[in-house]
Design an enzyme around this catalytic site. Structure first.
Site, short mmCIF file in Angstrom:
data_model
loop_
_atom_site.label_atom_id
_atom_site.label_comp_id
_atom_site.label_asym_id
_atom_site.label_seq_id
_atom_site.Cartn_x
_atom_site.Cartn_y
_atom_site.Cartn_z
N CYS A 2 0.84 -1.19 0.00
CA CYS A 2 0.00 0.00 0.00
C CYS A 2 0.88 1.25 0.00
O CYS A 2 1.90 1.31 0.68
CB CYS A 2 -0.94 0.11 1.20
N ARG A 27 3.85 -0.33 -4.94
CA ARG A 27 3.60 -0.83 -3.58
C ARG A 27 2.29 -1.61 -3.50
O ARG A 27 2.06 -2.34 -2.53
CB ARG A 27 3.54 0.34 -2.59
N TRP A 74 -2.84 -2.79 -1.64
CA TRP A 74 -2.52 -4.21 -1.85
C TRP A 74 -3.33 -4.92 -0.77
O TRP A 74 -3.03 -4.83 0.42
CB TRP A 74 -1.02 -4.46 -1.67
N ASN A 100 -1.69 1.99 5.87
CA ASN A 100 -0.87 0.92 5.33
C ASN A 100 -0.42 0.08 6.53
O ASN A 100 0.16 0.62 7.46
CB ASN A 100 0.35 1.53 4.61
N GLY A 101 -0.73 -1.22 6.50
CA GLY A 101 -0.36 -2.08 7.62
C GLY A 101 -1.49 -3.04 7.93
O GLY A 101 -2.42 -3.19 7.12
N GLU A 486 17.02 -17.73 -8.77
CA GLU A 486 16.63 -16.36 -9.14
C GLU A 486 16.03 -16.33 -10.55
O GLU A 486 15.04 -15.64 -10.80
CB GLU A 486 17.86 -15.44 -9.02
N LYS A 490 12.22 -15.12 -11.37
CA LYS A 490 11.90 -14.05 -12.33
C LYS A 490 10.81 -14.54 -13.28
O LYS A 490 9.85 -13.84 -13.55
CB LYS A 490 13.13 -13.65 -13.16
N GLU A 493 7.35 -14.98 -11.50
CA GLU A 493 6.78 -13.71 -11.04
C GLU A 493 6.04 -12.96 -12.15
O GLU A 493 4.98 -12.41 -11.92
CB GLU A 493 7.91 -12.76 -10.59
N HIS A 509 16.77 -36.68 -7.50
CA HIS A 509 16.00 -37.04 -6.31
C HIS A 509 14.57 -36.54 -6.39
O HIS A 509 13.92 -36.39 -5.36
CB HIS A 509 16.69 -36.48 -5.05
N LYS A 608 6.04 -4.57 -4.44
CA LYS A 608 7.49 -4.44 -4.36
C LYS A 608 7.99 -4.30 -2.93
O LYS A 608 9.06 -4.78 -2.59
CB LYS A 608 7.92 -3.21 -5.17
C1 G6P Z 1 9.01 -8.56 -2.77
C2 G6P Z 1 9.55 -8.04 -4.09
C3 G6P Z 1 10.84 -8.78 -4.46
C4 G6P Z 1 11.85 -8.67 -3.33
C5 G6P Z 1 11.26 -9.13 -1.99
C6 G6P Z 1 12.17 -8.77 -0.84
O1 G6P Z 1 8.58 -9.87 -2.92
O2 G6P Z 1 8.59 -8.20 -5.12
O3 G6P Z 1 11.38 -8.22 -5.64
O4 G6P Z 1 12.97 -9.44 -3.63
O5 G6P Z 1 10.01 -8.48 -1.75
O6 G6P Z 1 12.22 -7.38 -0.74
P1 G6P Z 1 13.42 -6.52 -0.23
O7 G6P Z 1 12.98 -5.12 -0.49
O8 G6P Z 1 13.56 -6.83 1.24
O9 G6P Z 1 14.62 -6.90 -0.99
#
Ligand code: G6P
Length: 613
Positions: A2, A27, A74, A100-101, A486, A490, A493, A509, A608
């Site tokens: 948010c 956000r 969000w 927000n929270g 990673e 990607k 996501e 395994h 994010k």
């Molecule tokens: C969210 C974001 C990711 C990020 C993760 C951790 O899931 O979408 O891109 O890696 O949070 O966030 P941070 O800001 O702590 O790296």
């Protein structure tokens, strides 16, 4: 999650609020809303969808007003719809609030308020707060700020809130606990927001509120910060150093693509002033004071979430290889709830792009209580994690707007490499010629990343091939295992294709049972100690008719001959392959998502900055 923004001053509030929401939309983007003080009423416009949907919804309406608040959501409690969207307001339209929270005790409070006759419209936890403020204000004949303070002292959970009321026509009341809140100063005006990105266009003078602090922002009145317990506390004014161009797409179709292409520069920024090949030195100013403690550490514990966790896994290899101190890497969300053994000579390293991730913050708090030394590796300057640690290093990658993290990852790895080299040298664990070879090679990495980007069109062709599969397996070993994780993260996501990263040898395994002609397998098979072993794993996949897309070191022909598609990366030391190998995987995920018509910068259900646990 948010984004919240508020304005009070002489300008029209609406354009400032909408721009602020756009800047913070990463956000949360399932609904949005705005409240403006107009005469003796607070007018609220809100709807499901993105900020652009809110703009359409507001077209033709009276949007005048010099005091206002706005929110991009969000959803946690209550599905994304028009009613659950913020702002929430009293039934007489006299007070409105954005939050927000999470209010954990909302059910208990809601029951009591319903009993007292308050009607609830939404399913949100936030709505209890507006009625609670209303109730306290009415029953105890208090002014709004005092009612907000007392209401917040009853809240269990986290909040960043901004409240406005017709009784205080120039005033924003702001408070925070857990979720971030920044106050901006203009000339006869105040701004407040979750994120500096929403303010930087108007002011560079800001105050970061600390946990359980609040303030009453009235133009012409000096800022006084109080705790929720009603004690006045000092505050310090900081200067924002953010560059507005970094918040624009700069000619790219998406923020994510722009951020991928920025990497040669951002990796250099991460090294600037810290690496000097001529002077044969690596130093990190932010940790100098704590260097002795780091060198005496019994153990490093790395806590992080998401992509930052993968950077932590790379660091596990780097630190153990170079410094010879044991390293544990933990998901912050697991660490905080499992009663971990922490010694006071442990060093906890928190890695976070946003510096606001709730689980990572909580993990830091736990480690601090147990006496450990805490370092932070953050991208966002002034963020909560950066302020909660003893020392640390910023990654200096600049604002990352695309929800899928790209440049933040390569910068995190760069800073971790610098940290490992610096401490290894100080601890006497690295031979001089190896140290010099590594720093010389590290300096060439930005150019090597550029070379990969110059060849991006080759990755587009592979994306055409991948785009119609339902599953993709990513394999790597050693330094390349976190790269596999990673790469898979990607892809899932932003393209919504199921993808899994696995240590190549573990494939037999379990995942091997999935392999047939419908399973593309992306194997990172660069030159390193386990190369031959990975080649054997490739044979195992091929024998079962799996399709091989390989990432190899330049000049490799052996794996090329076994592969359906090949991506070459420049030759480098194996410690630096995570940077080079992750770039084509970022591009691959990006192109697949675009080909599948997905919203690359704002993927479904994600946000994010994850400020809820
Ligand atoms: C969210 C974001 C990711 C990020 C993760 C951790 O899931 O979408 O891109 O890696 O949070 O966030 P941070 O800001 O702590 O790296």
């Amino acid at each position: 999650m948010c984004g919240i923004v508020g304005y009070t001053g002489n300008r029209e509030a609406f354009p400032i609020l909408i721009k602020g929401l756009h800047r913070m939309e990463y956000r949360g983007y399932d609904s949005a809303g705005v409240a403006l003080l107009q005469g003796d009423e607070v007018t609220v416009h809100k709807c499901r969808g993105k900020v652009s949907d809110l703009e359409d919804f507001c077209k033709g309406k009276d949007l005048s007003g010099h005091l206002g608040i706005a929110h991009t959501r969000w959803a946690t409690h209550g599905e994304p719809n028009d009613i659950n969207a913020h702002p929430h307001f009293t039934s007489d339209h006299k007070i409105a609030l954005i939050h927000n929270g999470i209010i954990e005790n909302h059910l208990v409070l809601r029951k009591a308020l319903e009993k007292a006759g308050y009607l609830f419209n939404s399913q949100t936890d936030t709505e209890v707060l507006i009625h609670l403020i209303e109730d306290i204000k009415k029953n105890e004949c208090l002014d709004l700020a005092e009612a907000v303070r007392l209401a917040l002292s009853q809240i269990i959970g986290t909040y960043a809130v901004i409240v406005i009321s017709v009784d205080n026509p120039n005033t924003l009341i702001v408070a925070r606990k857990g979720s971030p809140l920044i106050i901006g100063f203009g000339k006869d005006e105040y701004f407040a927001a979750s994120d500096a990105a929403a303010l930087v266009e108007y002011t560079r003078k800001v105050v970061y509120l600390n946990n359980e602090e609040m303030a009453v922002l009235t133009p012409g009145n000096d800022l006084i910060v109080k705790t929720i317990k009603n004690e006045i506390v000092p505050h310090s004014i900081q200067k924002l150093r953010m560059n507005i161009n970094e918040l624009e797409k700069g000619g790219f179709e998406h923020f994510m693509l722009k951020e991928i292409f920025e990497q040669p520069r951002t990796i250099r920024e991460s090294m600037r002033g810290r690496l000097s090949v001529e002077r044969e030195v690596v130093s990190l100013g932010g940790i100098v004071e704590y260097e002795e403690r780091l060198l005496q550490a019994r153990r490093f514990i790395i806590v992080a979430c998401g992509t930052s966790y993968h950077a932590g896994l790379v660091a596990e290899h780097l630190f153990e290889d170079l410094i010879r101190i044991p390293v544990e890497v933990e998901y912050a969300s697991e660490f905080r709830y499992r009663n971990p053994v922490i010694y006071d000579d442990d060093v906890v390293i928190a890695i976070s792009q946003s510096g606001e991730t709730a689980d990572t913050l909580a993990a830091i708090e736990l480690a601090r209580q147990k006496g450990a030394t805490i370092l932070g590796i953050c991208n966002v300057v002034g963020s909560s994690i950066a302020r909660a640690t003893h020392a640390g290093s910023y990654t200096h990658a600049g604002p990352e707007v695309g929800v899928a993290s790209t440049k933040a990852f390569t910068s995190q790895v760069t800073v971790l490499i610098l940290m490992a080299l610096c401490l290894a040298k100080r601890k006497g664990k690295i031979a001089k010629n190896k140290y010099i070879r590594l720093i010389e090679e590290l300096e060439t990495i930005p150019d090597k990343v550029q070379k990969l980007l110059d060849n991006a069109s080759a990755i587009e062709k592979i994306a055409q091939y991948i785009k119609d599969f339902n599953n993709v397996l990513y394999l790597g070993r050693n330094y390349n295992f976190p790269v596999a994780l990673e790469g898979a993260l990607k892809l899932k996501e932003i393209s919504y294709i199921h993808a899994e990263g696995y240590p190549a040898a573990e494939m037999k395994h379990g995942p091997i049972a999935l392999i047939d002609e419908n399973m593309p397998v992306i194997v990172i098979a660069t030159n390193n100690a386990t190369y031959e072993k990975v080649v054997s794993n490739i044979h195992e996949v091929k024998t079962r008719k799996g399709k091989i897309i390989s990432i190899v070191s330049e000049g490799n022909s052996e794996v090329r001959n076994l592969s359906d598609y090949v991506i070459e990366i420049p030759q480098t030391h194996e410690m630096f392959t995570p940077i080079l190998a992750s770039v084509p995987l970022q591009l691959l995920a990006y192109y697949v998502a675009v080909l599948r018509g997905k919203n690359v910068d704002q993927p479904r259900n994600l946000a994010k900055s994850v400020t809820v646990e």
